[in-house]
Design a protein around this motif. Structure first.
Motif, mmCIF file in Angstrom:
data_model
loop_
_atom_site.group_PDB
_atom_site.id
_atom_site.type_symbol
_atom_site.label_atom_id
_atom_site.label_comp_id
_atom_site.label_asym_id
_atom_site.label_seq_id
_atom_site.Cartn_x
_atom_site.Cartn_y
_atom_site.Cartn_z
ATOM 1 N N GLN A 69 0.792 -1.215 0.000
ATOM 2 C CA GLN A 69 0.000 0.000 0.000
ATOM 3 C C GLN A 69 0.828 1.272 0.000
ATOM 4 O OE1 GLN A 69 -2.630 -0.212 3.390
ATOM 5 N NE2 GLN A 69 -4.312 -0.895 2.125
ATOM 6 N N LYS A 70 2.082 1.198 0.456
ATOM 7 C CA LYS A 70 2.799 2.432 0.745
ATOM 8 C C LYS A 70 3.040 3.292 -0.491
ATOM 9 C CE LYS A 70 7.471 0.437 0.550
ATOM 10 N NZ LYS A 70 8.741 0.304 1.274
ATOM 11 N N LEU A 71 3.017 2.699 -1.694
ATOM 12 C CA LEU A 71 3.232 3.465 -2.906
ATOM 13 C C LEU A 71 1.935 3.721 -3.668
ATOM 14 C CD1 LEU A 71 6.529 1.792 -4.222
ATOM 15 C CD2 LEU A 71 6.279 3.915 -2.928
ATOM 16 N N GLY A 72 0.821 3.341 -3.073
ATOM 17 C CA GLY A 72 -0.470 3.505 -3.729
ATOM 18 C C GLY A 72 -0.895 4.959 -3.819
ATOM 19 N N LYS A 73 -1.820 5.230 -4.733
ATOM 20 C CA LYS A 73 -2.303 6.597 -4.932
ATOM 21 C C LYS A 73 -3.015 7.129 -3.690
ATOM 22 C CE LYS A 73 -2.862 6.410 -9.963
ATOM 23 N NZ LYS A 73 -3.807 6.547 -11.098
ATOM 24 N N MET A 75 -2.451 6.350 -0.564
ATOM 25 C CA MET A 75 -1.483 6.680 0.475
ATOM 26 C C MET A 75 -0.761 7.987 0.146
ATOM 27 S SD MET A 75 -1.756 4.232 2.705
ATOM 28 C CE MET A 75 -0.253 4.192 3.665
ATOM 29 N N SER A 76 -0.454 8.181 -1.133
ATOM 30 C CA SER A 76 0.239 9.408 -1.531
ATOM 31 C C SER A 76 -0.639 10.633 -1.318
ATOM 32 C CB SER A 76 0.656 9.323 -3.001
ATOM 33 O OG SER A 76 1.538 8.241 -3.213
ATOM 34 N N ALA A 77 -1.898 10.542 -1.774
ATOM 35 C CA ALA A 77 -2.828 11.658 -1.595
ATOM 36 C C ALA A 77 -3.090 11.912 -0.120
ATOM 37 C CB ALA A 77 -4.139 11.367 -2.332
ATOM 38 N N GLY A 79 -1.064 11.284 2.425
ATOM 39 C CA GLY A 79 0.104 11.926 3.012
ATOM 40 C C GLY A 79 0.151 13.406 2.699
ATOM 41 N N LEU A 80 -0.199 13.765 1.459
ATOM 42 C CA LEU A 80 -0.216 15.167 1.052
ATOM 43 C C LEU A 80 -1.235 15.957 1.855
ATOM 44 C CD1 LEU A 80 0.592 17.467 -0.888
ATOM 45 C CD2 LEU A 80 -1.174 16.622 -2.464
ATOM 46 N N VAL A 393 -8.980 13.943 0.318
ATOM 47 C CA VAL A 393 -8.291 12.885 -0.431
ATOM 48 C C VAL A 393 -9.142 12.459 -1.625
ATOM 49 C CG1 VAL A 393 -7.473 10.501 -0.351
ATOM 50 C CG2 VAL A 393 -6.962 12.060 1.539
ATOM 51 N N LEU A 397 -8.213 12.582 -5.694
ATOM 52 C CA LEU A 397 -8.200 11.377 -6.530
ATOM 53 C C LEU A 397 -9.336 11.323 -7.540
ATOM 54 C CD1 LEU A 397 -7.319 8.714 -3.802
ATOM 55 C CD2 LEU A 397 -5.782 9.737 -5.490
#
Length: 412
Positions: A69-73, A75-77, A79-80, A393, A397
């Protein structure tokens, strides 16, 4: 009512200890100083617990990240959004303190060490982020290097795969043990902080209350404005006027749950149900809300800045300058991520402030007391900020028409 008392028992006991200590300090005067060793013992127990607590908490959390999951969209959104709202709340609090400076008596005059020449900018960064010897990491004076070392250990455990499973299990187990260790120490908190407060009142007199009254005015005044106006702005950015309507219509239950439980973790079920009614897709809802209870804390962000401001006021230092503000924002991000979603979840942030800014530990009880006093509103901001974060989020997305699309899905 019994459950409400149970949830707030730790705060009530701490406040009871502080009030009792205040009365003793006012009535007994200097005679109460004979009890000072009790407060010192409590603080020393906190100091010896915090280093292993920080190490195991950070390394265990990172070691248990799901690699898929850590590189998923999402997770990225996520984190932002988390980082943005934490920094916004922190910076706005700094601006408020600039316009409405915190009032405080200088409680420990002459104890602030002179700043030594640290060499050029590069040398200062090296000293701030690392230590020359491993054993130096075990000192509470090097909290930031300890956090970095713990994070690298967690990532290394994650990268080790199956070979790292036994060590990961050890980290998780040790983290659980250290949390219980802190719980045992905190049984002494009402007595320890009560004695500290009594001694402070005896030495400084009633003017000490100015410090806490000023910090409460700033926190609760700005906190309520941020809760109503700030979250409304976030909801509008996420979904326009419909976003505001859906957010406040379904945010009542999570707000009351946070107030009643005084725990972000306990508010997760109510937040999941509320975010679903706010039209947040289930795939996003089920990731953002549970992780937000641990990683996303606007209330802790605001309280972190207020605590830093209090310490600066106590020592008569100016809370300004680019380096000071950047450090404050960095500490706030770390505190908001590290602190647990439970009542009085730890004092890592306070110790980090002491370490990074070079303040003596004599100021620690003051910020601990401030943290106790702001905890109810901080929990509400921490918990209810997760559902509006889930909306943001979704906006990132799914685009600006996500609410309309979700409504169309529900009518099929």
């Amino acid at each position: 009512m019994r459950q409400l008392f149970k949830n707030y028992s730790s705060i009530l006991l701490l406040l009871g200890g502080i009030i009792t200590g205040s009365i003793m300090g006012l009535s007994l005067g200097k005679q109460v100083l004979v009890l000072k060793p009790i407060g010192d013992i409590f603080l020393n127990l906190i100091f010896i617990a915090v280093v292993p607590l920080v190490f195991f908490a950070i390394s265990a959390a990172i070691a248990n990240i799901d690699p898929g999951q850590k590189l998923g969209k999402i997770m990225s959104a996520m984190g932002l959004v988390f980082l943005s709202t934490i920094l916004i709340s922190a910076f706005c609090t700094i601006v408020v303190i600039w316009f409405f400076p915190l009032e405080a008596v200088v409680s420990v005059p002459g104890t602030l060490p002179e700043m030594k020449d640290a060499g050029n900018w590069g040398n200062q960064v090296v000293r701030l982020l690392t230590t020359e010897e491993f054993f130096s990491l075990l000192s509470r004076k090097n909290m930031l290097p300890l956090l970095i070392f713990a994070a690298i250990t967690g990532f290394a455990t994650l990268k080790a795969g199956e070979e790292g499973i036994p060590f990961r299990n050890f980290l998780v187990s040790a983290n659980a043990v250290m949390k219980r260790f802190l719980d045992i120490i905190m049984v002494m908190a009402p007595l320890g902080l009560g004695v500290y407060f009594a001694c402070q009142i005896a030495e400084l007199g009633p003017q000490l209350f100015v410090t806490y009254a000023s910090s409460m005015k700033i926190y609760y005044g700005f906190g309520i404005i941020y809760f109503v106006l700030g979250f409304s702005i976030y909801a509008f950015i996420a979904g326009g006027w419909k976003g505001i309507l859906y957010y406040w219509r379904y945010n009542i239950v999570p707000t009351l749950t946070a107030l009643g439980s005084c725990s972000s973790i306990a508010t997760i079920p109510a937040n999941l149900e509320a975010a679903k009614k706010m039209r947040v897709p289930e795939a996003i809802n089920n990731v953002v809300v549970p992780l937000g209870a641990t990683l996303h804390k606007d209330g802790s962000s605001i309280s972190s800045i207020v605590k830093i401001g209090v310490v600066f006021a106590l020592f008569g230092r100016d809370f300004s300058g680019v380096d000071t503000i950047l450090l404050a924002l960095g500490i706030t991000v770390i505190v908001s991520i590290v602190e647990g979603g439970v009542p009085n979840g730890g004092y890592i942030g306070e110790l980090l402030v002491m370490s990074v800014y070079g303040f003596p530990v004599a100021a620690l009880p003051a910020v601990m007391i401030v943290g106790t006093l702001v905890d109810p509103l901080a929990t509400v901001l921490n918990a209810t900020g997760d559902s509006v974060a889930a909306m943001l989020v979704t906006r990132v997305l799914k685009g600006k028409n996500w609410i309309r699309e979700q409504e169309a899905e529900l009518t099929k």
